[in-house]
Design an enzyme around this catalytic site. Sequence first.
Site, PDB file in Angstrom:
ATOM      1  N   ARG A  27       0.853  -1.370   0.084  1.00 19.54           N
ATOM      2  CA  ARG A  27       0.032   0.083  -0.011  1.00 19.54           C
ATOM      3  C   ARG A  27       0.937   1.066   0.294  1.00 19.54           C
ATOM      4  NH1 ARG A  27      -5.842  -0.824   1.252  1.00 19.54           N
ATOM      5  NH2 ARG A  27      -6.082  -3.070   0.738  1.00 19.54           N
ATOM      6  N   ARG A  65      -3.743   6.410  -0.019  1.00 18.15           N
ATOM      7  CA  ARG A  65      -4.225   7.648   0.747  1.00 18.15           C
ATOM      8  C   ARG A  65      -3.160   8.299   1.548  1.00 18.15           C
ATOM      9  NH1 ARG A  65      -8.945   4.787   3.535  1.00 18.15           N
ATOM     10  NH2 ARG A  65      -7.731   2.845   3.166  1.00 18.15           N
ATOM     11  N   ARG A  75      -6.890  11.384  -7.454  1.00 19.89           N
ATOM     12  CA  ARG A  75      -8.170  10.619  -7.295  1.00 19.89           C
ATOM     13  C   ARG A  75      -9.317  11.593  -7.011  1.00 19.89           C
ATOM     14  NH1 ARG A  75      -9.038   5.885  -4.604  1.00 19.89           N
ATOM     15  NH2 ARG A  75     -11.029   6.687  -5.417  1.00 19.89           N
ATOM     16  N   ASP A 135      -6.560  -3.838  -7.580  1.00 17.18           N
ATOM     17  CA  ASP A 135      -7.186  -4.250  -6.364  1.00 17.18           C
ATOM     18  C   ASP A 135      -7.342  -5.742  -6.554  1.00 17.18           C
ATOM     19  OD1 ASP A 135      -8.438  -3.114  -3.618  1.00 17.18           O
ATOM     20  OD2 ASP A 135      -9.545  -4.850  -4.209  1.00 17.18           O
ATOM     21  N   TYR A 169     -14.807 -11.979   0.504  1.00 17.65           N
ATOM     22  CA  TYR A 169     -15.415 -10.684   0.008  1.00 17.65           C
ATOM     23  C   TYR A 169     -16.900 -11.016  -0.724  1.00 17.65           C
ATOM     24  CZ  TYR A 169     -11.706  -7.805   1.478  1.00 17.65           C
ATOM     25  OH  TYR A 169     -10.854  -7.243   2.022  1.00 17.65           O
TER      26      TYR A 169
HETATM   27  O1  1CP Z   1       0.297   0.390  -3.290  1.00 16.18           O
HETATM   28  C1  1CP Z   1      -0.250  -0.373  -3.178  1.00 16.18           C
HETATM   29  O2  1CP Z   1      -0.233  -1.632  -2.360  1.00 16.18           O
HETATM   30  C2  1CP Z   1      -1.927  -0.127  -3.721  1.00 16.18           C
HETATM   31  C3  1CP Z   1      -2.432  -1.328  -4.308  1.00 16.18           C
HETATM   32  C4  1CP Z   1      -3.307  -2.144  -3.682  1.00 16.18           C
HETATM   33  C5  1CP Z   1      -3.244  -3.414  -3.224  1.00 16.18           C
HETATM   34  C6  1CP Z   1      -1.995  -4.243  -3.372  1.00 16.18           C
HETATM   35  C7  1CP Z   1      -4.837  -1.656  -3.370  1.00 16.18           C
HETATM   36  C8  1CP Z   1      -5.479  -0.473  -3.832  1.00 16.18           C
HETATM   37  N1  1CP Z   1      -5.363  -2.725  -2.836  1.00 16.18           N
HETATM   38  C9  1CP Z   1      -4.668  -3.852  -2.649  1.00 16.18           C
HETATM   39  C10 1CP Z   1      -4.934  -5.243  -2.197  1.00 16.18           C
HETATM   40  C11 1CP Z   1      -6.078  -5.310  -1.482  1.00 16.18           C
HETATM   41  N2  1CP Z   1      -7.257  -5.061  -1.621  1.00 16.18           N
HETATM   42  C12 1CP Z   1      -6.019  -6.302  -0.145  1.00 16.18           C
HETATM   43  C13 1CP Z   1      -4.718  -7.280   0.139  1.00 16.18           C
HETATM   44  C14 1CP Z   1      -3.561  -6.235   0.582  1.00 16.18           C
HETATM   45  C15 1CP Z   1      -3.931  -6.011   2.109  1.00 16.18           C
HETATM   46  O3  1CP Z   1      -4.258  -6.858   2.881  1.00 16.18           O
HETATM   47  O4  1CP Z   1      -3.991  -4.682   2.490  1.00 16.18           O
HETATM   48  C16 1CP Z   1      -7.087  -6.460   0.180  1.00 16.18           C
HETATM   49  C17 1CP Z   1      -7.671  -7.212   1.498  1.00 16.18           C
HETATM   50  C18 1CP Z   1      -8.016  -5.778  -0.761  1.00 16.18           C
HETATM   51  C19 1CP Z   1      -9.637  -5.199  -0.232  1.00 16.18           C
HETATM   52  C20 1CP Z   1      -9.689  -3.801   0.263  1.00 16.18           C
HETATM   53  N3  1CP Z   1      -9.666  -2.858  -1.042  1.00 16.18           N
HETATM   54  C21 1CP Z   1      -9.725  -3.237   1.199  1.00 16.18           C
HETATM   55  C22 1CP Z   1      -9.796  -3.711   2.534  1.00 16.18           C
HETATM   56  C23 1CP Z   1     -11.166  -3.880   3.267  1.00 16.18           C
HETATM   57  C24 1CP Z   1     -11.278  -4.807   4.386  1.00 16.18           C
HETATM   58  O5  1CP Z   1     -11.797  -5.868   4.232  1.00 16.18           O
HETATM   59  O6  1CP Z   1     -10.643  -4.180   5.557  1.00 16.18           O
HETATM   60  C25 1CP Z   1     -10.033  -1.762   0.850  1.00 16.18           C
HETATM   61  C26 1CP Z   1     -10.248  -0.569   2.080  1.00 16.18           C
HETATM   62  C27 1CP Z   1      -9.704  -1.701  -0.522  1.00 16.18           C
HETATM   63  C28 1CP Z   1      -9.798  -0.328  -1.276  1.00 16.18           C
HETATM   64  C29 1CP Z   1      -8.627   0.028  -1.784  1.00 16.18           C
HETATM   65  N4  1CP Z   1      -7.620  -0.528  -2.628  1.00 16.18           N
HETATM   66  C30 1CP Z   1      -6.567  -0.149  -2.724  1.00 16.18           C
HETATM   67  C31 1CP Z   1      -6.713   1.254  -2.163  1.00 16.18           C
HETATM   68  C32 1CP Z   1      -5.379   2.527  -2.361  1.00 16.18           C
HETATM   69  C33 1CP Z   1      -7.749   1.298  -1.591  1.00 16.18           C
HETATM   70  C34 1CP Z   1      -8.500   2.339  -0.785  1.00 16.18           C
HETATM   71  C35 1CP Z   1      -9.560   2.990  -1.263  1.00 16.18           C
HETATM   72  C36 1CP Z   1      -9.374   4.405  -2.138  1.00 16.18           C
HETATM   73  O7  1CP Z   1      -8.151   4.816  -1.897  1.00 16.18           O
HETATM   74  O8  1CP Z   1     -10.287   4.722  -2.630  1.00 16.18           O
END
Ligand code: 1CP
Length: 348
Positions: free
Chosen positions: A35, A39, A48, A84, A159
């Site tokens: 990540r 944000r 964004r 994602d 999910y």
């Molecule tokens: O730099 C990076 O790593 C960004 C790329 C990235 C990755 C590797 C994003 C963007 N998502 C992910 C993988 C991801 N998505 C995982 C595995 C990694 C981890 O464990 O953190 C998981 C579980 C998700 C699912 C997901 N997508 C969540 C978690 C929800 C929960 O169950 O708690 C969330 C909040 C998202 C949205 C998301 N994905 C990525 C971002 C930057 C965001 C935030 C939303 C946004 O910026 O609008």
Amino acid sequence: MATAPDATRELTHDSAFLRAVRGEPVDHTPVWYMRQAGRSLPEYLRVREGVGMLESCMTPDLATEITLQPVRRYAVDAAIFFSDIVLPLKAVGVDLDIVPGVGPVVASPVRTLADVAAIADLTPGHVPFTTEAITMLVAELGPTPLIGFAGAPFTVASYLVEGGPSKDHALTKAMMYGAPEVWDALLRKIAGISAAYLRVQVEAGASAIQLFDSWAGALTPGDYERSVMPHSAAVLAAVGDLGVPRIHFGVGTASLLGLLAEAGADVVGVDWRTPLSTAIAQVGDRAVQGNLDPTLVFAPPEVMTARAAEIIDAGRAAKGHVFNLGHGVLPATDPARLERLTDFVHTY
Ligand code: 1CP
């Protein structure tokens, strides 16, 4: 004539990241952050503005820019593709959204064999924006490797079955225990989609892949081995012929590290709860990645760097070590702190 991925393969081959993963000597411990885009970066929030999460993943210019932002700011040793784990499901037509402040939300949760059968398999034609973004990205990145990624079957299934984020994964595990034929069909379906999505990324130029099984720590070793590991192993095996290193990561996996390794990993990602030395003893002749507590960026700087030093020292006992946090960068993280941490890892 060399194809673009061949040229990328050559350019990135001697990067500290790929050398460490292969267990070769490095002049500094390579570092990137899960990540690292997102944000915590003001430049991310700026691009964004008014653009939905999935839309930004499916817009090649935007996905390219967001992926590059942390590489420019921190000079990390690898980029991770901005996407994602649920993006491939969206691409094959599953009705879902990523809701700000919540995460992935699925309109019609999966409960039956018919629900599973209704999900299409992924072909490269479903994700042309991914191929386009990665082609642009590797041209920009030059010698810095790009990590592609996908969600592991258990974490993605959570999910789809829960319909959104879950703390206990109760409905998911109820399906695993009570409806094994639906469970196996669902995990096989997701494994195929994740494997196909990883192939697209590597064929476009990604130098490594990471399989995120973020929620695997909810499982006992017995249940993981019986009902989940064969499907994760299938994903990792399906990309084995591509010759890129495979990183396998989960959270809360102290009792699963040996199994995560055996599933077919070249590198095991370790969360911060397990001392790196304990993890190294469990993963055999493999590299490790991790594992600074992501909250240490809020501690006094000298406490943060002292803990980072302990991790780098512990990592010397592994076949190879890639420094990372033990899970993703927290949104409130001050980027100046990650800059300082990166410089520290590079010069320690
Ligand atoms: O730099 C990076 O790593 C960004 C790329 C990235 C990755 C590797 C994003 C963007 N998502 C992910 C993988 C991801 N998505 C995982 C595995 C990694 C981890 O464990 O953190 C998981 C579980 C998700 C699912 C997901 N997508 C969540 C978690 C929800 C929960 O169950 O708690 C969330 C909040 C998202 C949205 C998301 N994905 C990525 C971002 C930057 C965001 C935030 C939303 C946004 O910026 O609008």
